[in-house]
Enzyme design. Structure first.
Site, PDB file in Angstrom:
ATOM      1  N   SER A 181       0.846  -1.197   0.000  1.00 43.91           N
ATOM      2  CA  SER A 181       0.000   0.000   0.000  1.00 43.91           C
ATOM      3  C   SER A 181       0.882   1.247   0.000  1.00 43.91           C
ATOM      4  O   SER A 181       1.703   1.411  -0.883  1.00 43.91           O
ATOM      5  CB  SER A 181      -0.972  -0.038   1.174  1.00 43.91           C
ATOM      6  OG  SER A 181      -1.994   0.914   1.017  1.00 43.91           O
ATOM      7  N   ASP A 287      -9.766  -4.288  -5.987  1.00 46.30           N
ATOM      8  CA  ASP A 287      -9.101  -3.155  -5.334  1.00 46.30           C
ATOM      9  C   ASP A 287      -9.265  -1.913  -6.198  1.00 46.30           C
ATOM     10  O   ASP A 287      -8.930  -1.927  -7.387  1.00 46.30           O
ATOM     11  CB  ASP A 287      -7.625  -3.477  -5.136  1.00 46.30           C
ATOM     12  CG  ASP A 287      -6.843  -2.369  -4.448  1.00 46.30           C
ATOM     13  OD1 ASP A 287      -7.468  -1.377  -4.009  1.00 46.30           O
ATOM     14  OD2 ASP A 287      -5.612  -2.502  -4.346  1.00 46.30           O
ATOM     15  N   HIS A 317      -8.306  -4.568  -1.221  1.00 46.61           N
ATOM     16  CA  HIS A 317      -7.042  -3.971  -0.825  1.00 46.61           C
ATOM     17  C   HIS A 317      -6.599  -4.573   0.510  1.00 46.61           C
ATOM     18  O   HIS A 317      -7.390  -4.717   1.433  1.00 46.61           O
ATOM     19  CB  HIS A 317      -7.179  -2.458  -0.688  1.00 46.61           C
ATOM     20  CG  HIS A 317      -5.865  -1.758  -0.634  1.00 46.61           C
ATOM     21  ND1 HIS A 317      -5.053  -1.581  -1.739  1.00 46.61           N
ATOM     22  CD2 HIS A 317      -5.199  -1.206   0.406  1.00 46.61           C
ATOM     23  CE1 HIS A 317      -3.958  -0.942  -1.389  1.00 46.61           C
ATOM     24  NE2 HIS A 317      -4.016  -0.707  -0.090  1.00 46.61           N
TER      25      HIS A 317
END
Length: 338
Positions: A181, A287, A317
């Site tokens: 991320s 995502d 995600h």
């Protein structure tokens, strides 16, 4: 309906189990993230993510040892080092691959001590028999980008100069940068900066980057952002706020820190090809960021970089770190690189 009031390592999605329960049109992103923006520009973080202490005692029957060491006492940055327990008992001691890991958290949350990142690093250390260094960095908005990048590059110089006994097990010629991320964004940018100063990093030799659902953005909405706008646990109100809090004051989402494809990408990418670095980008169709990740893969391909995009159906995600069954996909790829 239970609101998640405890922030767990972000990877953005864990925070937003809470946020997804609110109607996007009426959602206050500050409340969703359980934060308060103070008049002086700092944040009050109302939830403390679950933390895990290190386990440095070799007498305990744990497959992975871990300990914390300071990097920059002035900036209060540090690293958590992970070592396979069996490495202490091999003679002669084999050199193990080195993975430098940058945690997620949208640049505004978390540390290597967060259970979410800590447990992933333990699994990775054990599955790949590597030395893992999980890097702490200063958080925004108290320390806006590029502070996190600077701290993360500093960690590489700290590793190469360290005399720590555990790091002596690491093969500095087999170093991989990994992040998830926001940490994937950091690993990418650290790669750019490291490519510009490879001689200064010796004997540390980077072999590749593993970017797990890296957090990137842009002013123009991507197709996946439009397609998943109302079906995601990462509403665009949240990602927009994160960029607002993290980017330099006055910058928009087409700043190179956010959008790596702007102006055709960074010229330093040519060195990725020259050095033979390998790049892997993990993503999934569920995502909202997936098209940003595909754009990055396309950019790297255009630059002639050895890149592989590992994209999966469904998902969300944070799945590659938060779900051990999907973490295996990352570990399998790592073992092929070793």
């Amino acid at each position: 309906m239970i609101l998640l009031t405890m922030v767990t390592a972000f990877s953005i999605y864990l925070i937003l189990i809470h946020a997804s329960m609110l109607a996007n049109s009426a959602m206050d992103p500050y409340k969703a993230l359980n934060i308060i923006l103070n008049p002086n520009g700092t944040l009050t973080r109302l939830s403390i993510p679950p933390q895990s202490p290190p386990s440095p005692d070799p007498s305990l029957p744990t497959p992975v040892l871990s300990k914390d060491l300071p990097i920059n006492k002035f900036n209060h940055t540090w690293a958590r080092i992970y070592l396979p327990h069996k490495a202490l008992h091999h003679s002669p001691r084999p050199k193990l691959p080195l993975i430098v890991f940058y945690h997620g958290g949208g640049f505004i949350f978390d540390s290597p001590a967060s259970i979410y990142s800590h447990d992933f690093c333990i699994r990775m250390t054990n599955a790949t028999q590597s030395v893992v260094v999980s890097v702490d960095y200063r958080l925004a908005p108290e320390h806006r980008l590029p502070a996190a990048y600077e701290d993360s590059v500093e960690a590489l110089h700290w590793i190469k100069a360290s005399n720590d006994a555990w790091l002596r097990h690491a093969d500095y010629s087999r170093c991989y940068l990994m992040g998830e991320s926001a940490g994937g964004n950091i690993a990418y940018t650290v790669g750019l900066r490291a490519a510009a100063e490879v001689d200064k990093l010796k004997p540390l030799k980077i072999k590749g980057l593993i970017l797990i659902q890296p957090f990137f953005g842009g002013r123009k909405r991507s197709p996946s952002e439009i397609r998943l706008a109302e079906k995601t646990i990462i509403p665009l109100l949240i990602t927009d706020l994160i960029w607002k809090l993290s980017l330099p004051v006055g910058a928009d989402r087409d700043h190179p820190y956010s959008n790596p494809t702007v102006n055709g990408g960074d010229k330093i990418l040519d060195k990725f090809k020259v050095y033979g670095w390998r790049v892997a980008v993990f993503g999934c169709e569920g995502d909202v960021l997936v098209d940003r990740e595909r754009e990055l893969v396309k950019l790297l391909e255009q630059k002639g970089v050895h890149v592989v995009g590992k994209f999966y159906e469904g998902g969300r995600h944070g799945i590659f770190v938060g779900d051990p069954s999907m973490s295996v996909q990352v570990f399998r790829l790592l073992k092929t690189l070793h």
